[in-house]
Design a protein around this motif. Sequence first.
Motif, mmCIF file in Angstrom:
data_model
loop_
_atom_site.group_PDB
_atom_site.id
_atom_site.type_symbol
_atom_site.label_atom_id
_atom_site.label_comp_id
_atom_site.label_asym_id
_atom_site.label_seq_id
_atom_site.Cartn_x
_atom_site.Cartn_y
_atom_site.Cartn_z
ATOM 1 N N SER A 98 53.545 18.363 10.089
ATOM 2 C CA SER A 98 52.199 18.807 9.702
ATOM 3 C C SER A 98 51.687 18.038 8.488
ATOM 4 O O SER A 98 50.501 17.697 8.418
ATOM 5 N N MET A 99 52.561 17.769 7.533
ATOM 6 C CA MET A 99 52.155 17.007 6.356
ATOM 7 C C MET A 99 51.740 15.596 6.730
ATOM 8 O O MET A 99 50.749 15.065 6.233
ATOM 9 N N GLY A 100 52.516 14.989 7.626
ATOM 10 C CA GLY A 100 52.264 13.592 7.956
ATOM 11 C C GLY A 100 51.210 13.358 9.016
ATOM 12 O O GLY A 100 50.538 12.323 9.012
ATOM 13 N N GLN A 101 51.022 14.349 9.947
ATOM 14 C CA GLN A 101 50.168 14.091 11.102
ATOM 15 C C GLN A 101 49.095 15.153 11.343
ATOM 16 O O GLN A 101 48.327 15.039 12.290
ATOM 17 N N GLY A 102 49.060 16.190 10.511
ATOM 18 C CA GLY A 102 47.966 17.143 10.595
ATOM 19 C C GLY A 102 48.268 18.402 11.392
ATOM 20 O O GLY A 102 49.334 18.564 11.973
ATOM 21 N N ARG A 103 47.262 19.283 11.411
ATOM 22 C CA ARG A 103 47.441 20.603 12.017
ATOM 23 C C ARG A 103 47.673 20.568 13.521
ATOM 24 O O ARG A 103 48.538 21.272 14.043
ATOM 25 N N LEU A 104 46.897 19.767 14.258
ATOM 26 C CA LEU A 104 47.067 19.732 15.711
ATOM 27 C C LEU A 104 48.469 19.268 16.089
ATOM 28 O O LEU A 104 49.090 19.809 17.012
ATOM 29 N N ALA A 105 48.952 18.263 15.366
ATOM 30 C CA ALA A 105 50.315 17.787 15.613
ATOM 31 C C ALA A 105 51.318 18.894 15.318
ATOM 32 O O ALA A 105 52.276 19.120 16.076
ATOM 33 N N GLY A 106 51.102 19.614 14.204
ATOM 34 C CA GLY A 106 52.003 20.699 13.853
ATOM 35 C C GLY A 106 52.009 21.809 14.881
ATOM 36 O O GLY A 106 53.067 22.327 15.256
ATOM 37 N N PHE A 107 50.840 22.170 15.409
ATOM 38 C CA PHE A 107 50.771 23.234 16.408
ATOM 39 C C PHE A 107 51.384 22.793 17.741
ATOM 40 O O PHE A 107 51.942 23.619 18.475
#
Length: 214
Positions: free
Chosen positions: A38-47
């Motif tokens: 999530s830190m490196g690639q954002g919320r959509l990636a984290g979800f």
Amino acid sequence: MPHALWPVDPSVVLPFLVGVALVELTPGPNMGWLALVSMGQGRLAGFAAVAGVTLGLTVWMVLAAVGLTSVLLAFPALYQAVRWAGVLFLLWLAWEAWAGAGKVAEDVGRDPEKLRGLFLRGLMGNLLNPKAAVFYVALLPTFIRPDHASPMAQALTLGSLHLIVSVVIHGAIVLGAAAAGAVVMRRLRGLWAGRAMAAGIAAVAVWMAWATRG
């Protein structure tokens, strides 16, 4: 009220929810990896990663309900094989991040193929995490009561509650880490951002090897 109306004993629900929340809030491979993604690639990636992790937990929960996870724990060699496969998988992810340092696009979270890849990584990482099997085998039986639904039905009900708790907590981690990452990753651009993520994933792998020993 007849017990038939309640698949599980209502008195165990709150203690169970508190217990699983504390387990999920304890630092571990899932929490570390989700935060890094999530830190490196954002919320959509984290979800996307959360969806994969949740499916992996669901598989372990169903296997526990039908009694198959006890097979894993009954054979130390099988347990160790799953354990080290999980550690090596995380180390491979770390190498992948290191090798791709400086080449990661800023809109990774908008790429469906990369989102699918993160989902599959979350799934595989959790399927190869034997702590999930230990969790269900050790915790679920203590909340199952003989005067309610069948043990399988109770295990599936409680396991579903655990999945809801894990999604809420993992979702909060994603949102918090993505917000922090928007600041941190602006300062650690390109090569150093990728290497920082690789080092973090490698640290998660080492932690998992230590936490699942024995």
